[in-house]
Design an enzyme around this catalytic site. Structure first.
Site, PDB file in Angstrom:
ATOM      1  N   GLY A   1      40.533  43.382  32.506  1.00  0.00           N
ATOM      2  CA  GLY A   1      39.287  43.576  33.223  1.00  0.00           C
ATOM      3  C   GLY A   1      38.845  42.301  33.914  1.00  0.00           C
ATOM      4  N   CYS A   2      37.929  42.433  34.868  1.00  0.00           N
ATOM      5  CA  CYS A   2      37.508  41.279  35.665  1.00  0.00           C
ATOM      6  C   CYS A   2      36.697  40.283  34.847  1.00  0.00           C
ATOM      7  CB  CYS A   2      36.743  41.741  36.901  1.00  0.00           C
ATOM      8  SG  CYS A   2      35.383  42.882  36.586  1.00  0.00           S
ATOM      9  N   PHE A   3      35.649  40.754  34.147  1.00  0.00           N
ATOM     10  CA  PHE A   3      34.896  39.862  33.267  1.00  0.00           C
ATOM     11  C   PHE A   3      35.828  39.288  32.200  1.00  0.00           C
ATOM     12  CE2 PHE A   3      30.421  41.573  34.123  1.00  0.00           C
ATOM     13  CZ  PHE A   3      29.939  40.355  34.571  1.00  0.00           C
TER      14      PHE A   3
ATOM     15  N   CYS B   1      37.928  36.368  33.524  1.00  0.00           N
ATOM     16  CA  CYS B   1      37.127  35.166  33.764  1.00  0.00           C
ATOM     17  C   CYS B   1      36.739  34.483  32.457  1.00  0.00           C
ATOM     18  CB  CYS B   1      35.884  35.558  34.561  1.00  0.00           C
ATOM     19  SG  CYS B   1      34.923  34.163  35.187  1.00  0.00           S
TER      20      CYS B   1
END
Length: 335
Positions: free
Chosen positions: A139-141, A144
């Site tokens: 996932g993106c979060f 990061c």
């Protein structure tokens, strides 16, 4: 793998944000030919009728049917839809699958019939990705935040509460309209959502536990406290996080630089960083500072590229023995 024969790629869910980004990358990838782009909602239309910026770049049309004379299939579909798609469309074992949904990211969900999925964060699982037939793209979060914390976990240094605040652009919510994605609500606005309960926490904790087996939240005082924000910009994620740490700033910086040595998209600095440095690229920039007894980390990515389609292509490159950066030498928006 020989580069004389191009990789034949199929895309399912090509009309959405991640599908559009996949098209933009693969159209310009010298080692890939897009065999088909599947979309039930846009079948028969030219790709550029939906992704209008691709006018002049491709004459591809969206297809209603699948083809199986491909080497890799990208599933750019919503959460829960990838598993349903594979239930309805058995994919031959010779086709590698890279899924951008959350359906196969957790260890307990990483199998579908005879297929096993490897968690596709190259900075964590590069060797396993090279040998994998199926990838669960992070996932993106999760991407990061993990990149901001993994070096600490690698040295068993996550031993107190970690506090995280992160803001994502509106594309992180996907293409479907909702009250919180309308321009009139999102513009000049900022809001908190899914406090302490964001779904990406599960994969973050799983990866931290992979490197630091004694990391076992939610044990008292050792959890990850994550506050996500909706930003009033289109793309990108900026996350700030801090936890207690006995390293000096120089030691912490050396740890992070060593951990990401040889990983071409993740770069570490002690200087201030800002989101425009990574938007429209597959890069992650990490800033490491020390304040008293706390280490302070800032991590920034483009949520649609390093947080989704760019990382999926990075995984494809590793799976097929290509240069990891192939097709991903992208230009940031400096101003």
């Amino acid at each position: 793998m020989s580069t004389t024969k191009k990789i034949q790629a199929g895309i399912v869910g090509g009309a959405g944000y991640t599908g559009g980004e996949m098209l933009r990358i693969l159209i310009n990838h010298l080692e890939v030919n897009i065999a088909f782009v599947h979309s039930t909602s846009s079948a028969g239309k030219h790709v550029y009728e939906v992704h209008t910026d691709l006018f002049g770049d491709t004459d591809l049309k969206f297809a209603a049917e699948l083809a199986y004379n491909i080497d890799v299939l990208f599933l750019c579909v919503g959460h829960g839809d990838a598993r349903k798609f594979l239930d309805a469309n058995p994919i031959p074992d010779h086709i590698k699958i890279i899924d951008l949904s959350q359906d196969f990211r957790l260890n307990q969900n990483a199998k579908h019939k005879a297929k096993s999925f490897v968690y596709g964060l190259p900075e964590l699982n590069r060797d396993a990705i090279k040998e994998a037939n199926n990838i669960a793209n992070p996932g993106c979060f999760a991407t990061c935040l993990q990149l901001g914390l993994l070096p600490l976990a690698s040295q068993n240094l996550l031993n107190s509460e970690t506090h995280i605040t992160a803001t994502t652009g509106s594309t992180g919510a996907g293409q479907s309209l909702s009250p919180t994605t309308h321009f009139s609500w999102r513009n000049d606005n900022l809001s908190v959502y899914k406090v302490f309960e964001h779904q990406h926490l599960n994969e973050i904790v799983q990866s931290l536990h992979q490197l630091q087996p004694n990391f076992n939240p939610p044990a008292e005082g050792r959890g990850v406290n994550f506050i996500p924000y909706r930003g009033d910009f289109t793309r990108g994620i900026i996350a700030s996080m801090y936890t207690e740490c006995g390293l000096t700033e120089a030691e912490a910086l050396k740890l992070y630089q060593h951990f990401y040595e040889g990983h071409p998209f993740t770069h570490v600095t002690s200087h201030d960083i800002d989101l425009k440095q990574v938007v429209n690229t597959n890069k992650c920039f990490i800033q490491v500072k020390k304040h008293g007894n706390k280490i302070f980390i800032v991590s920034i990515i483009d949520n649609l590229l390093k947080g989704a389609s760019g990382q999926a292509v990075q995984n494809m490159n590793l799976m097929f023995g290509l240069d990891e950066k192939a097709g991903l030498r992208l230009k940031a928006t400096g101003f």
